[in-house]
Design an enzyme around this catalytic site. Structure first.
Site, PDB file in Angstrom:
ATOM      1  N   GLU A 209       0.373  -1.152  -0.040  1.00 36.03           N
ATOM      2  CA  GLU A 209      -0.131  -0.195  -0.052  1.00 36.03           C
ATOM      3  C   GLU A 209       1.054   1.414   0.207  1.00 36.03           C
ATOM      4  O   GLU A 209       0.559   1.794   0.526  1.00 36.03           O
ATOM      5  CB  GLU A 209      -0.746   0.006   1.243  1.00 36.03           C
ATOM      6  CG  GLU A 209      -2.154  -1.021   1.418  1.00 36.03           C
ATOM      7  CD  GLU A 209      -3.225  -1.147   2.182  1.00 36.03           C
ATOM      8  OE1 GLU A 209      -2.982   0.041   3.380  1.00 36.03           O
ATOM      9  OE2 GLU A 209      -4.304  -1.746   2.444  1.00 36.03           O
ATOM     10  N   GLU A 355      -5.265  -7.482  -0.902  1.00 38.79           N
ATOM     11  CA  GLU A 355      -6.106  -7.420   0.278  1.00 38.79           C
ATOM     12  C   GLU A 355      -7.879  -7.090   0.440  1.00 38.79           C
ATOM     13  O   GLU A 355      -7.571  -6.233  -1.124  1.00 38.79           O
ATOM     14  CB  GLU A 355      -5.548  -6.521   1.537  1.00 38.79           C
ATOM     15  CG  GLU A 355      -4.307  -6.240   2.042  1.00 38.79           C
ATOM     16  CD  GLU A 355      -3.750  -5.413   3.372  1.00 38.79           C
ATOM     17  OE1 GLU A 355      -4.794  -5.261   3.120  1.00 38.79           O
ATOM     18  OE2 GLU A 355      -2.947  -5.438   3.623  1.00 38.79           O
TER      19      GLU A 355
END
Length: 657
Positions: A209, A355
């Site tokens: 991320e 995710e």
């Protein structure tokens, strides 16, 4: 700002012991795969890419469907839950329940500590885990890798943060404090060297991320530079350095958070997106728009590249697209396709959603989003790792309950299990020699069994669908219908392929039925559409006969420009939209005109940077004196507010002179 940070709170779980037996597996659609091969199975389990597919060394297509288990990334420096759960039991249960790969978050700090010989004895309940007595955290990790090999599981490592910290992922970039970009690369090189001959670890997710916005440095960007904050360059560099050590690893590059809109640059101000947005926003790690202009280049090992977005629901953050009515198709068109699904559809590279997941039964929109993403990934064969196994993930919960031994059966059965790779009632692993679940497993198959035909599997492909018929053809859209294919077991879906002019055909959609509305076409252009069917075993049919469609001119008949629709913001009963007009000709324009029909229940209230007339629900926007002249390739935008749902029109058209 529509930027969606996720603060994963950590909550200490209660202690309890509950026995568990794995439920029987059920069949689900798997990705396309060749017919069972007669050749011997590969001796090793390394994976490679072929277009948008991941394949083994024999060219058989595989589907990575797994879960995340965090803890090694945090200050504990070991899997969370070992204060209550037995490591071997949890590992076996994951495999028996059809999880074929585990994404393991780590930190660069941990890798550098291990490299320097600085291990620690972790806080593990040795009464529950007597076999771990006296082990340091690196020995625990190596022991777990042996368990994974025993149960046919594969592993992906993910540098979740620079520092070993429960909240380390909040920091937006891959360097911090004493952890420099060079040390980040060296950490990856060390772990790659240590396990380069161990095909249990098959993939490396370079950095979790990367994110940040232009007015909040440091932030991650994506362009063609070698700047320190360019994540495209960082992922490329880390990937090449790892592949120089082990050329068989899959290298995963996540997205970022924002990307400049057409006509903007990374130097554009990060103005209020509700007023004058200069950037496209998405989840942290979920914005891969930059791949279209700046793809990652791994050189001679390009066939090891996988792009990896993340995606979440409204219980994690109230993204604008959750504040209006949505479904799977609108999420595909408004969110997933422009941000990352186009990479799969264009055949550029495979996708693995690293995710996704969340709490179930607390918000109808959350459940709707989770089901839509699950179904899309099944239909397209998108690889994924569910977030997460841990019940102490504050914003999502886990597959395990707070006792770390019993499973959330509802979440597992309704959300994850249907999206696990299954074939003829059994889960499929990624190990050629070991069944998923272990040698004596009754719930899993090895890759060799899946592709040898020894399991009595379905190897018969469906027949070709009928030639598509085209109707309701406009300058920008056409409706396709076709006769159904037949199959000895049953057809589960259809892929629609589109070729422009004499170019190659690429998959543009996967649908369950026998009709599809093709949108986003260009006026006065020729397209050829074909359709192919597939069944639950992954067998794919020959393509149908092609249907050639030529779109008519846009209103005014001039052509020479395209109009692109986007939604900048929405609220109860209305929204703010924007249309980008681009000169697609080779000479400058002097004027342009954009037309569309209001979708049902929608009407334009106000408009700027253009002149609006409306008649019978049909809008015509012409340029202002200051924005009609566009150089070849140049763009301008006009914005508007409207009442009703923010559904994109199907007949948006542009003409220029």
């Amino acid at each position: 700002m529509p930027v969606r940070p996720r603060m994963r709170g950590v909550v200490v779980a209660a202690c309890a012991a509950v026995a568990l037996t794995a439920p029987a597996a059920v069949a689900a659609a798997a990705p396309d795969a060749p017919a069972p091969a007669a050749a011997a199975a590969p001796a090793t389990d390394w994976l490679h890419t072929d277009g948008n597919k991941i394949v083994d060394e024999a060219g058989n297509q595989v589907w990575l469907t797994g879960v995340n288990w965090f803890g090694f990334n945090a200050s504990e420096r070991v899997f969370h839950g070992l204060w209550s759960a037995n490591l071997k039991t949890v590992t076996r249960q994951m495999a028996e329940r059809g999880i074929n790969i585990v994404r393991v978050p780590i930190s660069t700090q941990l890798l550098l500590e291990w490299k320097a010989g600085q291990t620690v004895v972790p806080n593990v309940n040795t009464y529950v885990n007597p076999e771990l007595t006296g082990m340091n955290n690196l020995q625990v990790f190596d022991h777990w890798l042996q368990l994974c090999e025993q149960y046919g599981l594969k592993v992906m490592l993910d540098v979740h943060s620079a520092e070993a910290d429960n909240s380390g992922h909040v920091y937006p970039v891959w360097w911090k404090g004493t952890i420099t970009p060079e040390l980040f690369y060296q950490g990856w090189e060390w772990v790659t060297t240590r396990y380069r001959n161990n095909d249990t670890i098959v993939a490396m997710d370079v950095k979790n991320e990367p994110h940040g916005t232009p007015n909040q440095p440091p932030r991650a960007k994506w362009d063609a530079s070698t700047d320190q904050d360019n994540f495209k360059h960082a992922c490329e560099t880390a990937g090449r350095r790892m592949l120089a050590i082990n050329p068989n690893l899959l290298i995963l590059c996540e997205g970022i958070e924002v990307y400049p809109r057409p006509g903007e640059t990374w130097n554009s101000p990060n103005t209020d997106p509700d007023l004058s947005p200069n950037y496209f926003y998405n989840w942290w790690g979920g914005n891969l728009r930059g791949v279209a202009d700046h793809p990652v280049n791994l050189g001679a090992h390009q066939d090891q590249l996988v792009y990896s977005p993340h995606d979440y629901g409204p219980l994690v953050y109230e993204q604008p697209w959750f504040q209006k009515d949505f479904d799977k198709e609108s999420l595909i068109n408004d969110v997933w396709r422009p941000n990352w699904l186009y990479i799969h559809e264009n055949g550029t590279a495979p996708l693995l959603v690293g995710e996704w997941g969340g709490r179930l039964g607390q918000d109808a929109r959350q459940d709707k989003w989770m089901g839509a993403l699950r179904d899309m990934m099944k239909e397209y064969g998108i690889h994924h790792t569910f977030w997460c196994l841990n019940p102490n993930s504050g914003d999502t919960g886990g597959l395990l309950r707070d006792d770390w031994t019993s499973w959330d059966e509802t979440k597992y059965n309704q959300i994850l299990k249907p999206a696990l790779w299954q074939h003829n009632g059994k889960f499929v692993g990624l190990d050629h020699q070991v069944r998923l679940g272990g040698a004596g497993s009754t719930t899993g198959l090895s890759l060799a069994e899946r592709y040898s035909g020894g399991d009595g599997g379905d190897t018969v492909a469906p027949t070709a669908p009928g030639q598509p018929a085209a109707s309701d053809v406009t300058a920008t859209a056409a409706t396709l219908t076709w006769a159904a294919a037949t199959d000895n077991v049953g057809v589960t879906g259809y892929e629609v392929l589109r070729a422009t002019g004499s170019g190659p055909a690429t998959v543009v959609a996967t649908v369950a039925g026998t009709t599809y509305r093709a949108t986003g076409l260009t006026a006065e252009s020729t397209y050829t559409f074909t359709v192919r069917a597939r069944d639950a075993a992954g067998n794919v049919s020959p393509p149908s006969a092609g249907r050639t469609v030529t779109t008519p001119p846009g209103d005014g008949g001039g052509g020479g420009c395209t109009a692109t629709w986007s939604v900048a913001n929405s609220w109860q009963g209305g929204y703010q939209g924007q249309v980008t007009v681009t000169n697609t000709g080779t000479s400058p324009t002097t004027s342009w005109r954009v037309t569309w029909t209001n979708p049902s229940g929608s009407s334009v209230a106000s408009l700027w940077n253009g002149r609006l007339t409306t008649s019978g629900g049909r809008n015509t926007v012409t340029n202002e004196p200051y924005n009609g002249a566009l150089a070849a390739g140049a763009s301008t935008t006009f914005g508007f507010t409207a009442s009703g749902p923010s559904t994109a029109p199907t007949d948006l058209a542009c003409s220029a002179s």
